[in-house]
Design a protein around this motif. Structure first.
Motif, PDB file in Angstrom:
ATOM      1  N   THR A 170      38.197  45.237  45.666  1.00 38.93           N
ATOM      2  CA  THR A 170      39.128  45.388  44.552  1.00 38.93           C
ATOM      3  C   THR A 170      39.343  44.060  43.836  1.00 38.93           C
ATOM      4  O   THR A 170      39.288  42.989  44.435  1.00 38.93           O
ATOM      5  N   ILE A 171      39.576  44.161  42.512  1.00 40.25           N
ATOM      6  CA  ILE A 171      39.908  42.982  41.712  1.00 40.25           C
ATOM      7  C   ILE A 171      40.908  43.394  40.634  1.00 40.25           C
ATOM      8  O   ILE A 171      40.811  44.499  40.069  1.00 40.25           O
ATOM      9  N   ASP A 172      41.882  42.546  40.370  1.00 41.21           N
ATOM     10  CA  ASP A 172      42.892  42.782  39.338  1.00 41.21           C
ATOM     11  C   ASP A 172      42.316  42.274  38.011  1.00 41.21           C
ATOM     12  O   ASP A 172      42.236  41.073  37.776  1.00 41.21           O
ATOM     13  N   SER A 173      41.910  43.218  37.165  1.00 45.88           N
ATOM     14  CA  SER A 173      41.229  42.841  35.917  1.00 45.88           C
ATOM     15  C   SER A 173      42.122  42.048  34.972  1.00 45.88           C
ATOM     16  O   SER A 173      41.625  41.304  34.121  1.00 45.88           O
ATOM     17  N   GLY A 174      43.438  42.194  35.112  1.00 42.83           N
ATOM     18  CA  GLY A 174      44.349  41.480  34.221  1.00 42.83           C
ATOM     19  C   GLY A 174      44.677  40.066  34.668  1.00 42.83           C
ATOM     20  O   GLY A 174      45.345  39.319  33.953  1.00 42.83           O
ATOM     21  N   ALA A 175      44.193  39.685  35.857  1.00 44.87           N
ATOM     22  CA  ALA A 175      44.546  38.378  36.417  1.00 44.87           C
ATOM     23  C   ALA A 175      43.505  37.296  36.134  1.00 44.87           C
ATOM     24  O   ALA A 175      43.707  36.140  36.488  1.00 44.87           O
ATOM     25  N   HIS A 176      42.381  37.675  35.484  1.00 45.29           N
ATOM     26  CA  HIS A 176      41.281  36.727  35.310  1.00 45.29           C
ATOM     27  C   HIS A 176      40.734  36.795  33.890  1.00 45.29           C
ATOM     28  O   HIS A 176      40.824  37.829  33.228  1.00 45.29           O
ATOM     29  N   ASP A 177      40.135  35.679  33.451  1.00 40.93           N
ATOM     30  CA  ASP A 177      39.511  35.687  32.132  1.00 40.93           C
ATOM     31  C   ASP A 177      38.188  36.453  32.171  1.00 40.93           C
ATOM     32  O   ASP A 177      37.646  36.749  33.238  1.00 40.93           O
ATOM     33  N   ASP A 178      37.671  36.764  30.992  1.00 42.48           N
ATOM     34  CA  ASP A 178      36.449  37.574  30.895  1.00 42.48           C
ATOM     35  C   ASP A 178      35.266  36.911  31.589  1.00 42.48           C
ATOM     36  O   ASP A 178      34.443  37.594  32.214  1.00 42.48           O
ATOM     37  N   GLN A 179      35.165  35.590  31.487  1.00 42.37           N
ATOM     38  CA  GLN A 179      34.032  34.897  32.098  1.00 42.37           C
ATOM     39  C   GLN A 179      34.046  35.067  33.615  1.00 42.37           C
ATOM     40  O   GLN A 179      33.007  35.331  34.233  1.00 42.37           O
ATOM     41  N   THR A 180      35.219  34.925  34.219  1.00 40.62           N
ATOM     42  CA  THR A 180      35.340  35.108  35.673  1.00 40.62           C
ATOM     43  C   THR A 180      34.939  36.523  36.067  1.00 40.62           C
ATOM     44  O   THR A 180      34.173  36.728  37.012  1.00 40.62           O
ATOM     45  N   LEU A 181      35.443  37.512  35.322  1.00 44.53           N
ATOM     46  CA  LEU A 181      35.119  38.903  35.637  1.00 44.53           C
ATOM     47  C   LEU A 181      33.619  39.166  35.512  1.00 44.53           C
ATOM     48  O   LEU A 181      33.030  39.856  36.344  1.00 44.53           O
ATOM     49  N   GLN A 182      32.990  38.597  34.478  1.00 48.12           N
ATOM     50  CA  GLN A 182      31.555  38.812  34.282  1.00 48.12           C
ATOM     51  C   GLN A 182      30.743  38.205  35.421  1.00 48.12           C
ATOM     52  O   GLN A 182      29.759  38.789  35.876  1.00 48.12           O
ATOM     53  N   VAL A 183      31.138  37.023  35.882  1.00 50.52           N
ATOM     54  CA  VAL A 183      30.430  36.385  37.002  1.00 50.52           C
ATOM     55  C   VAL A 183      30.550  37.233  38.257  1.00 50.52           C
ATOM     56  O   VAL A 183      29.561  37.507  38.943  1.00 50.52           O
ATOM     57  N   ILE A 184      31.766  37.678  38.567  1.00 49.64           N
ATOM     58  CA  ILE A 184      31.993  38.449  39.792  1.00 49.64           C
ATOM     59  C   ILE A 184      31.255  39.787  39.739  1.00 49.64           C
ATOM     60  O   ILE A 184      30.635  40.211  40.722  1.00 49.64           O
ATOM     61  N   LYS A 185      31.272  40.449  38.579  1.00 59.31           N
ATOM     62  CA  LYS A 185      30.628  41.770  38.452  1.00 59.31           C
ATOM     63  C   LYS A 185      29.146  41.722  38.806  1.00 59.31           C
ATOM     64  O   LYS A 185      28.587  42.704  39.307  1.00 59.31           O
ATOM     65  N   GLN A 186      28.510  40.585  38.544  1.00 64.82           N
ATOM     66  CA  GLN A 186      27.064  40.478  38.773  1.00 64.82           C
ATOM     67  C   GLN A 186      26.691  40.581  40.259  1.00 64.82           C
ATOM     68  O   GLN A 186      25.524  40.793  40.588  1.00 64.82           O
ATOM     69  N   ALA A 187      27.664  40.431  41.147  1.00 63.78           N
ATOM     70  CA  ALA A 187      27.383  40.503  42.588  1.00 63.78           C
ATOM     71  C   ALA A 187      27.341  41.941  43.099  1.00 63.78           C
ATOM     72  O   ALA A 187      27.026  42.158  44.271  1.00 63.78           O
ATOM     73  N   PHE A 188      27.625  42.916  42.221  1.00 64.46           N
ATOM     74  CA  PHE A 188      27.803  44.295  42.686  1.00 64.46           C
ATOM     75  C   PHE A 188      26.766  45.247  42.103  1.00 64.46           C
ATOM     76  O   PHE A 188      26.237  45.041  41.018  1.00 64.46           O
ATOM     77  N   ASP A 189      26.508  46.322  42.863  1.00 67.04           N
ATOM     78  CA  ASP A 189      25.558  47.346  42.424  1.00 67.04           C
ATOM     79  C   ASP A 189      26.175  48.271  41.391  1.00 67.04           C
ATOM     80  O   ASP A 189      25.464  48.853  40.564  1.00 67.04           O
ATOM     81  N   GLY A 190      27.472  48.433  41.448  1.00 62.20           N
ATOM     82  CA  GLY A 190      28.149  49.326  40.524  1.00 62.20           C
ATOM     83  C   GLY A 190      29.639  49.043  40.505  1.00 62.20           C
ATOM     84  O   GLY A 190      30.139  48.192  41.252  1.00 62.20           O
TER      85      GLY A 190
END
Length: 219
Positions: A170-190
């Motif tokens: 789980t990740i709180d989408s409102g707690a991070h900037d877009d760049q952080t979210l984009q980096v983290i998303k790349q580690a996942f299959d879906g």
């Protein structure tokens, strides 16, 4: 394959490949933790093993939560990694559930060791299939940087693949900037996106697991 449609009715979740890592993203108080726990509870009902990495609730609370979710729970199916750093012991047994304590949510090496021990314990107990939940990456990101968390998720994905487990994070989408979210998303299959619906209640959609993103639907 893992079928998660009894928790969320999306065709994209009917055949989730062993080793898959799924990010559950949404704003605060949108039910992300409940969804992750329901996915693990569904697996426990089917006889799968379960590993919970918790950065907020204590190990004892997590075990009690799953006892209430799964009335016939066999505690030995459950392993907990408690990252709060509030225990003086490295390991404890709660009922028949094994808990591993780590000094803080930023101790990614310690968390990795705890996960490895939990997976080994469940495998030795005969759990050939299982599900892992990490709640939450946002807490980890307050202790360390996004690239380190990305590498941790990537390594953990390989470990889940070797074990034949699936993982939900789980990740709180409102707690991070877009760049952080984009980096983290790349580690996942879906990803499972969760949001508050305009008329009340909540909606979700699934991305990356099967073809095109699904439409938003009530959950």
């Amino acid at each position: 394959m893992y079928d998660l449609t009894s928790v969320l009715e999306f065709d994209a979740l009917s055949e989730v490949r062993p080793g898959s890592s799924i990010l559950i993203s949404g704003p605060a108080m949108s039910g992300k933790e409940r969804l992750a726990y329901d996915i693990l509870g569904d697996g426990l009902d089917r006889g799968d093993g379960a590993v919970v990495v918790t950065t907020g609730d204590g190990a004892g609370s997590v075990v009690e939560e799953f006892r209430s979710l799964v009335p016939d729970l066999d505690d030995s199916q459950l392993g907990v990694i408690d990252c709060r750093g509030e225990s003086g012991t490295d390991e404890e047994v709660i009922g028949n559930a094994h808990a591993h304590h780590v000094s803080s949510p930023g101790d990614l090496t310690g968390i990795g060791i705890g996960i490895t021990k939990a997976l080994e314990g469940l495998h030795n107990a005969g759990n050939e299939q299982g599900r892992l939940a990490l709640v939450s990456l946002s807490t980890m990101l307050t202790y360390t940087d996004k690239k380190t968390v990305f590498k941790f998720c990537h390594v953990l994905s390989s470990r889940l693949d070797s074990a034949g487990y699936i993982g939900v994070f789980t990740i709180d989408s409102g707690a991070h900037d877009d760049q952080t979210l984009q980096v983290i998303k790349q580690a996942f299959d879906g990803m499972i996106d969760v949001r508050d619906a305009e008329g009340g209640g909540r909606e979700a959609r699934v991305l990356g697991l099967s073809g095109e993103p699904t439409d938003w639907q009530d959950i």
